[in-house]
Design an enzyme around this catalytic site. Structure first.
Site, PDB file in Angstrom:
ATOM      1  N   LYS A  31      42.059  32.739  45.403  1.00  0.00           N
ATOM      2  CA  LYS A  31      43.136  33.174  44.516  1.00  0.00           C
ATOM      3  C   LYS A  31      44.458  32.846  45.191  1.00  0.00           C
ATOM      4  O   LYS A  31      44.598  33.038  46.413  1.00  0.00           O
ATOM      5  CB  LYS A  31      42.974  34.685  44.305  1.00  0.00           C
ATOM      6  CG  LYS A  31      43.897  35.315  43.292  1.00  0.00           C
ATOM      7  CD  LYS A  31      43.514  36.784  43.135  1.00  0.00           C
ATOM      8  CE  LYS A  31      44.317  37.496  42.074  1.00  0.00           C
ATOM      9  NZ  LYS A  31      43.858  38.890  41.874  1.00  0.00           N
TER      10      LYS A  31
ATOM     11  N   SER B  71      40.621  43.577  39.158  1.00  0.00           N
ATOM     12  CA  SER B  71      40.983  42.159  39.075  1.00  0.00           C
ATOM     13  C   SER B  71      39.935  41.177  39.589  1.00  0.00           C
ATOM     14  O   SER B  71      40.076  39.977  39.367  1.00  0.00           O
ATOM     15  CB  SER B  71      42.306  41.908  39.798  1.00  0.00           C
ATOM     16  OG  SER B  71      43.372  42.310  38.968  1.00  0.00           O
TER      17      SER B  71
ATOM     18  N   SER C 108      43.124  39.989  37.109  1.00  0.00           N
ATOM     19  CA  SER C 108      44.029  38.908  37.423  1.00  0.00           C
ATOM     20  C   SER C 108      43.367  37.728  38.149  1.00  0.00           C
ATOM     21  O   SER C 108      43.952  36.649  38.179  1.00  0.00           O
ATOM     22  CB  SER C 108      45.195  39.438  38.263  1.00  0.00           C
ATOM     23  OG  SER C 108      44.731  39.953  39.496  1.00  0.00           O
TER      24      SER C 108
END
Lengths: 97, 468
Positions: free
Chosen positions: B74, B173, B149
């Site tokens: 990420k 997330s 996310s």
């Protein structure tokens, strides 16, 4: 609790160092007020005598021995992201006239 | 996509090479560019590392447990070879001066980072629609979000770009995009994994965790990235000390509050089928009421914005990040922050500073932290009689683009089932359990703090029963 007004959001934006336009303030205010009204349901929860939990592992300020540890990061690498530098310093605006 | 042990065995036998695996992964990033799962690939550095690993392996030198295995992280984790943007204009050109500890640990085992995955800017959101560089598309349906996310990380694994990816989970997330994309997503116990070099969101709940194709792969990655790190004072050493017992019969609590009419019927169907399978296999599943869960989301959306407002105060346009030149220092701050953040970042900063302000601190911030204590107590009570808590990850499968983006509160409500474990710092997983309307649905399993191995064992059981 009182509702969040446009002037409240304007003041909070200033305190948060955000330069919000009037259009943005008008758009965000009702959204923020709806969120505030939702979280207000907390007022119905009986928390008398309940200790708050700020940190789940119950850690307090973590201190370590005062000795230098080399993380292997050099000054140049740290400074390369600064928008403006002078020699080995980060350049900032003059704040004292 | 092949699992990590399969890829390692092919590498050992000389059926493939690290260079070939990296070239494949980089090719897959390019071939899947429409999904917008990866913001920036890491090419030169990855190929260079792969060549070295191939040479070492050929000459019989000791290589690590993941030597030659590609992965994606990420883009809120600092890495060499590409910018670390946090999917924001603020950090669009940020060139990491050091790498996140989790990446260092993976590299020490020979794993190779090939790209930086898309996310909601600064990890604020549950759909990746808040990315400053466009949303990630769900690999199972191009009209739907990948979740967030860590949407880019979940989509990368689902698309078969890499066998695993790293995400971060503050309120769901990792778990929610894993559920939406049909992969395994694990949130370790709070403090189990170092956050050194991870862009901070809410420090009292932020955790780094893996996304992978199988529970075993997620477990392997967690063991490698986890453990004490002197550079992160909140890290624990003993989080994996409980035994991994995938043959044991467990006693599980199905959350009553997550089984009502607000849950998508397809999701409810998947959960009840999974419960039946578990019961047939000899596990006990009881429906248990957890009344504090009714206000967990309200607690989360007070505590987390407060921590965000504090953590994002560092972006001032001076030391790093976006700078808009202005007449005065104050204007430089306000215009740089205004231009560097997306709407959702600003909403959370404003709410955070509101609940922390002197007149409202007791009514919102302190009250929420007291209510958080009651949620933790509720968990402890249930864990006196049960090994783990189960339920859906999300009340729906992946939703359509634009479905909630104009209504931030409705978007927040999609986090209802994931925030509870975050507030209490508990380990939790999303494991693929079935499909609803053709879209993947994950089962959530929440364990006691530091009982990470119990969560993995149960997830492995669910995975096995589904495959049978």
């Amino acid at each position: 609790m009182t509702a969040i007004s446009l002037s409240d959001v304007k003041k909070l934006a200033t305190l948060s160092a955000l330069d919000m336009s009037d259009e943005e303030l008008a758009r965000l205010t009702p959204e923020i007020e709806r969120i505030r009204r939702y979280v207000e349901k907390l007022s119905e929860v009986n928390t008398d005598g309940v200790e708050p939990t700020y940190q789940v592992n119950h850690l307090h300020t973590v201190v370590r021995e005062d000795k230098i540890i080399d993380y292997g990061i050099d000054q140049k690498a740290l400074l390369k992201n600064a928008p403006d530098t002078l020699e080995s310093q980060i350049k900032v605006h003059r704040i004292v006239e | 996509m092949k699992t990590i042990p399969v890829l390692l065995s092919e590498l050992e036998k000389g059926e493939t090479t690290a260079v070939a695996l990296i070239e494949q992964a980089l090719g897959a990033i390019e071939a899947n560019v429409d999904f917008n799962a990866v913001l920036n690939p890491i090419k030169d550095r990855a190929l260079e590392r792969a060549k070295k690993i191939d040479v070492a392996r050929k000459s019989g030198e000791k290589t690590g447990r993941l030597a030659g295995i590609p992965f994606i992280v990420k883009d809120n984790m600092l890495a060499f070879g590409a910018p670390t943007t946090a999917a924001s204009k603020m950090l669009q050109n940020f060139d990491a001066p050091f790498q996140a500890e989790v990446i260092e640990r993976l590299e020490n085992e020979g794993a190779i980072c090939v790209g930086k995955a898309n996310l909601d800017a600064f990890a604020h959101g549950g759909s990746t629609e808040n990315s400053a560089f466009g949303p990630t598309v769900n690999p199972h349906d191009k009209g739907r979000v990948a979740g967030g996310s860590s949407g880019g990380s979940a989509a990368s694994v689902a698309l078969g770009i890499t066998p695993f990816a790293l995400g971060s989970d503050t309120g769901g997330s990792v778990r929610q995009p894993a559920s939406f994309c049909g992969v395994v997503g694990y949130k370790p116990t709070y403090g189990a994994v170092s956050r050194y070099g991870v862009v901070a969101m809410a420090s009292s709940t932020d955790v780094v965790g893996p996304l992978a194709n199988t529970v075993d792969d997620a477990r392997l990655i967690t063991e490698i990235i986890g453990g004490r790190d002197e550079k992160d004072g909140t890290t624990l050493a003993d989080y994996l000390e409980n035994e991994y017992l995938p043959q044991k019969k467990y006693k599980l609590a199905l959350v009553k509050e997550w089984n009502g009419s607000t849950i998508d019927p397809g999701v409810r169907e998947v959960i009840s089928t999974t419960v039946e399978r578990l019961q047939s296999a000899g596990h006990v599943v009881d429906e248990v009421s957890m009344p504090t869960f009714d206000y967990a989301l309200a607690v989360y959306y007070v505590v987390v914005p407060a921590e965000i407002a504090s953590n994002l105060a560092r972006y001032d346009g001076i030391r790093y990040g976006l700078r808009l030149e202005a007449g005065s220092l104050k204007e430089l701050y306000t215009s740089s922050r205004e231009a560097g953040f997306v709407d959702e970042n600003k909403r959370r900063i404003i709410i955070g500073n509101y609940v922390l302000s002197s007149g409202y601190y007791d009514a919102y911030y302190k009250k929420a932290q007291q209510a958080r204590t009651l949620i933790i107590k509720n968990f402890s009570e249930v864990f006196e009689s049960y090994d783990a808590i189960i339920g859906p990850v999300s009340s729906t499968p992946a939703f359509a683009f634009g479905e909630y983006i104009d209504d931030p509160l409705e978007m927040y409500l999609t986090d209802t089932m994931t925030v509870t474990a975050s507030l209490a710092g508990l380990p939790a997983i999303s494991v693929p359990a079935g499909k609803a309307g053709g879209m993947p649905v994950g089962l959530q399993i929440i364990g006691k703090a530091k009982a990470d191995q119990t969560v993995f064992a149960l997830a492995q059981i669910v995975e096995r029963l589904k495959a049978a």
